[in-house]
Write a protein that holds these residues in place. Structure first.
Motif, PDB file in Angstrom:
ATOM      1  N   LEU A  74       1.057  -1.173   0.183  1.00 16.05           N
ATOM      2  CA  LEU A  74      -0.165   0.078  -0.023  1.00 16.05           C
ATOM      3  C   LEU A  74       0.814   1.128  -0.046  1.00 16.05           C
ATOM      4  N   GLU A  75       1.869   1.196   0.746  1.00 15.91           N
ATOM      5  CA  GLU A  75       2.778   2.314   0.819  1.00 15.91           C
ATOM      6  C   GLU A  75       3.588   2.656  -0.718  1.00 15.91           C
ATOM      7  N   ILE A  76       3.915   1.536  -1.327  1.00 16.74           N
ATOM      8  CA  ILE A  76       4.310   1.673  -2.674  1.00 16.74           C
ATOM      9  C   ILE A  76       3.429   2.214  -3.709  1.00 16.74           C
ATOM     10  N   GLU A  77       2.090   1.801  -3.627  1.00 18.64           N
ATOM     11  CA  GLU A  77       1.188   2.204  -4.441  1.00 18.64           C
ATOM     12  C   GLU A  77       0.856   3.632  -4.100  1.00 18.64           C
ATOM     13  N   ASN A  78       0.891   4.035  -2.818  1.00 19.31           N
ATOM     14  CA  ASN A  78       0.906   5.464  -2.622  1.00 19.31           C
ATOM     15  C   ASN A  78       1.867   6.391  -3.293  1.00 19.31           C
ATOM     16  N   ILE A  79       3.014   6.094  -3.283  1.00 18.74           N
ATOM     17  CA  ILE A  79       4.348   6.519  -3.854  1.00 18.74           C
ATOM     18  C   ILE A  79       3.933   6.903  -5.376  1.00 18.74           C
ATOM     19  N   PHE A  80       3.152   5.816  -5.935  1.00 14.81           N
ATOM     20  CA  PHE A  80       2.929   6.005  -7.363  1.00 14.81           C
ATOM     21  C   PHE A  80       1.668   6.758  -7.624  1.00 14.81           C
ATOM     22  N   GLY A  81       1.046   7.416  -6.612  1.00 17.44           N
ATOM     23  CA  GLY A  81       0.038   8.026  -6.818  1.00 17.44           C
ATOM     24  C   GLY A  81      -1.466   7.321  -7.195  1.00 17.44           C
ATOM     25  N   ARG A  82      -1.577   6.261  -6.458  1.00 16.68           N
ATOM     26  CA  ARG A  82      -2.580   5.472  -6.590  1.00 16.68           C
ATOM     27  C   ARG A  82      -3.693   6.121  -5.865  1.00 16.68           C
ATOM     28  N   GLN A  83      -4.913   6.312  -6.433  1.00 21.42           N
ATOM     29  CA  GLN A  83      -6.201   6.776  -5.841  1.00 21.42           C
ATOM     30  C   GLN A  83      -7.262   5.627  -6.063  1.00 21.42           C
ATOM     31  N   ARG A  84      -7.860   5.735  -5.013  1.00 28.35           N
ATOM     32  CA  ARG A  84      -9.087   4.580  -5.071  1.00 28.35           C
ATOM     33  C   ARG A  84     -10.294   5.549  -5.003  1.00 28.35           C
ATOM     34  N   LEU A  85     -10.821   5.713  -6.329  1.00 31.53           N
ATOM     35  CA  LEU A  85     -12.102   6.612  -6.419  1.00 31.53           C
ATOM     36  C   LEU A  85     -13.389   5.781  -6.890  1.00 31.53           C
ATOM     37  N   GLU A  86     -12.861   4.808  -7.656  1.00 27.37           N
ATOM     38  CA  GLU A  86     -14.022   3.798  -7.855  1.00 27.37           C
ATOM     39  C   GLU A  86     -13.637   2.427  -7.829  1.00 27.37           C
ATOM     40  N   LYS A  87     -14.311   1.454  -7.429  1.00 31.94           N
ATOM     41  CA  LYS A  87     -14.049   0.053  -7.535  1.00 31.94           C
ATOM     42  C   LYS A  87     -13.659  -0.309  -9.044  1.00 31.94           C
ATOM     43  N   TRP A  88     -12.483  -1.087  -9.092  1.00 30.02           N
ATOM     44  CA  TRP A  88     -12.173  -1.380 -10.434  1.00 30.02           C
ATOM     45  C   TRP A  88     -11.750  -0.275 -11.723  1.00 30.02           C
ATOM     46  N   GLY A  89     -11.706   0.791 -11.019  1.00 31.68           N
ATOM     47  CA  GLY A  89     -11.369   1.854 -11.884  1.00 31.68           C
ATOM     48  C   GLY A  89      -9.807   2.024 -12.360  1.00 31.68           C
ATOM     49  N   SER A  90      -9.675   2.936 -13.356  1.00 33.08           N
ATOM     50  CA  SER A  90      -8.418   3.093 -13.825  1.00 33.08           C
ATOM     51  C   SER A  90      -7.345   3.504 -12.566  1.00 33.08           C
ATOM     52  N   ARG A  91      -6.096   3.153 -13.007  1.00 34.85           N
ATOM     53  CA  ARG A  91      -5.051   3.404 -11.906  1.00 34.85           C
ATOM     54  C   ARG A  91      -3.603   3.533 -12.475  1.00 34.85           C
ATOM     55  N   THR A  92      -2.720   4.297 -11.770  1.00 34.12           N
ATOM     56  CA  THR A  92      -1.501   4.461 -12.093  1.00 34.12           C
ATOM     57  C   THR A  92      -0.937   3.000 -11.860  1.00 34.12           C
ATOM     58  N   ILE A  93      -1.104   2.581 -10.695  1.00 39.62           N
ATOM     59  CA  ILE A  93      -0.495   1.194 -10.191  1.00 39.62           C
ATOM     60  C   ILE A  93      -1.553   0.423  -9.442  1.00 39.62           C
ATOM     61  N   ASP A  94      -1.628  -0.841  -9.234  1.00 38.62           N
ATOM     62  CA  ASP A  94      -2.470  -1.671  -8.603  1.00 38.62           C
ATOM     63  C   ASP A  94      -1.401  -2.565  -8.408  1.00 38.62           C
ATOM     64  N   ILE A  95      -1.185  -3.234  -7.059  1.00 40.78           N
ATOM     65  CA  ILE A  95      -0.585  -4.317  -6.448  1.00 40.78           C
ATOM     66  C   ILE A  95      -1.310  -5.172  -5.601  1.00 40.78           C
ATOM     67  N   ASP A  96      -1.458  -6.325  -6.160  1.00 40.19           N
ATOM     68  CA  ASP A  96      -2.101  -7.321  -5.343  1.00 40.19           C
ATOM     69  C   ASP A  96      -1.551  -8.704  -5.024  1.00 40.19           C
ATOM     70  N   ILE A  97      -1.533  -8.861  -3.776  1.00 42.76           N
ATOM     71  CA  ILE A  97      -0.905 -10.009  -3.268  1.00 42.76           C
ATOM     72  C   ILE A  97      -1.919 -11.461  -3.786  1.00 42.76           C
ATOM     73  N   LEU A  98      -1.599 -12.277  -4.517  1.00 43.01           N
ATOM     74  CA  LEU A  98      -2.276 -13.502  -5.147  1.00 43.01           C
ATOM     75  C   LEU A  98      -2.012 -14.579  -4.052  1.00 43.01           C
ATOM     76  N   LEU A  99      -1.005 -15.015  -3.909  1.00 45.37           N
ATOM     77  CA  LEU A  99      -0.501 -16.326  -3.115  1.00 45.37           C
ATOM     78  C   LEU A  99       0.289 -15.847  -1.919  1.00 45.37           C
ATOM     79  N   TYR A 100       0.493 -16.423  -0.841  1.00 45.26           N
ATOM     80  CA  TYR A 100       1.382 -16.017   0.145  1.00 45.26           C
ATOM     81  C   TYR A 100       1.665 -17.705   0.655  1.00 45.26           C
ATOM     82  N   GLU A 101       2.904 -18.418   0.285  1.00 49.95           N
ATOM     83  CA  GLU A 101       3.083 -19.662   0.716  1.00 49.95           C
ATOM     84  C   GLU A 101       1.895 -20.378   0.282  1.00 49.95           C
ATOM     85  N   ASP A 102       1.244 -21.358   1.250  1.00 45.28           N
ATOM     86  CA  ASP A 102       0.015 -22.077   1.126  1.00 45.28           C
ATOM     87  C   ASP A 102      -1.003 -21.415   2.164  1.00 45.28           C
TER      88      ASP A 102
END
Length: 160
Positions: A74-102
């Motif tokens: 989330l800190e890295i998204e903020n560095i790149f100006g990520r704004q959460r204005l609408e669900k699934w909206g356009s964005r400069t960067i989106d970073i999702d954790i898909l999997l973490y070990e099992d």
């Protein structure tokens, strides 16, 4: 060290540069990147009246627990100006954790595996490139199996 898979996406500005720069920040702050998928051009999912995305999946080795990893992401998204204005909206960067070990995490702010991982072609295709045999901890199916069963037919093109 823990193995985690992270999806990066962007559809505003110089998307390839946003992704590359975000990966550099991840490597500098959160752990060691062991693998990167190709870049993929993908149709937007969930909200279709916007530009295509560029997506990439990385394998990250980290000493952080899932909550610490989320905080760093989330800190890295903020560095790149990520704004959460609408669900699934356009964005400069989106970073999702898909999997973490099992691990299976189901907290208010964090769900692992990512709740839409198994139904999104734009997540599964790049993930299958670097971790085809990785097993989804809930379905107990490999990423390859999930991709073969997928009904999502949105456009996903591997870039050279």
């Amino acid at each position: 060290m823990y193995t985690t898979y992270i999806l990066l996406g962007s559809n505003l500005g110089d998307s390839k540069k946003y992704i590359s720069d975000a990966i550099a920040e991840i490597a500098g702050r959160l752990g060691t990147i062991n693998a990167k998928s190709s870049l993929y051009q993908t149709a937007s999912w969930g909200k279709h009246d916007q530009p295509d995305f560029i997506n990439q999946v990385i394998e990250l080795k980290t000493s952080l627990n899932p909550e610490e990893l989320l905080k760093g992401v989330l800190e890295i998204e903020n560095i790149f100006g990520r704004q959460r204005l609408e669900k699934w909206g356009s964005r400069t960067i989106d970073i999702d954790i898909l999997l973490y070990e099992d691990q299976i995490v189901n907290d208010h702010d964090l769900i692992i595996p990512h709740p839409y991982l198994s139904v999104r072609r734009f997540s599964l295709m790049p993930l299958s490139e670097i971790a085809p045999d990785q097993v989804h901890p809930i379905s107990k199916k490999s990423i390859t199996e999930l991709l073969l069963e997928l009904t999502d037919d949105l456009y996903v093109k591997r870039l050279t």
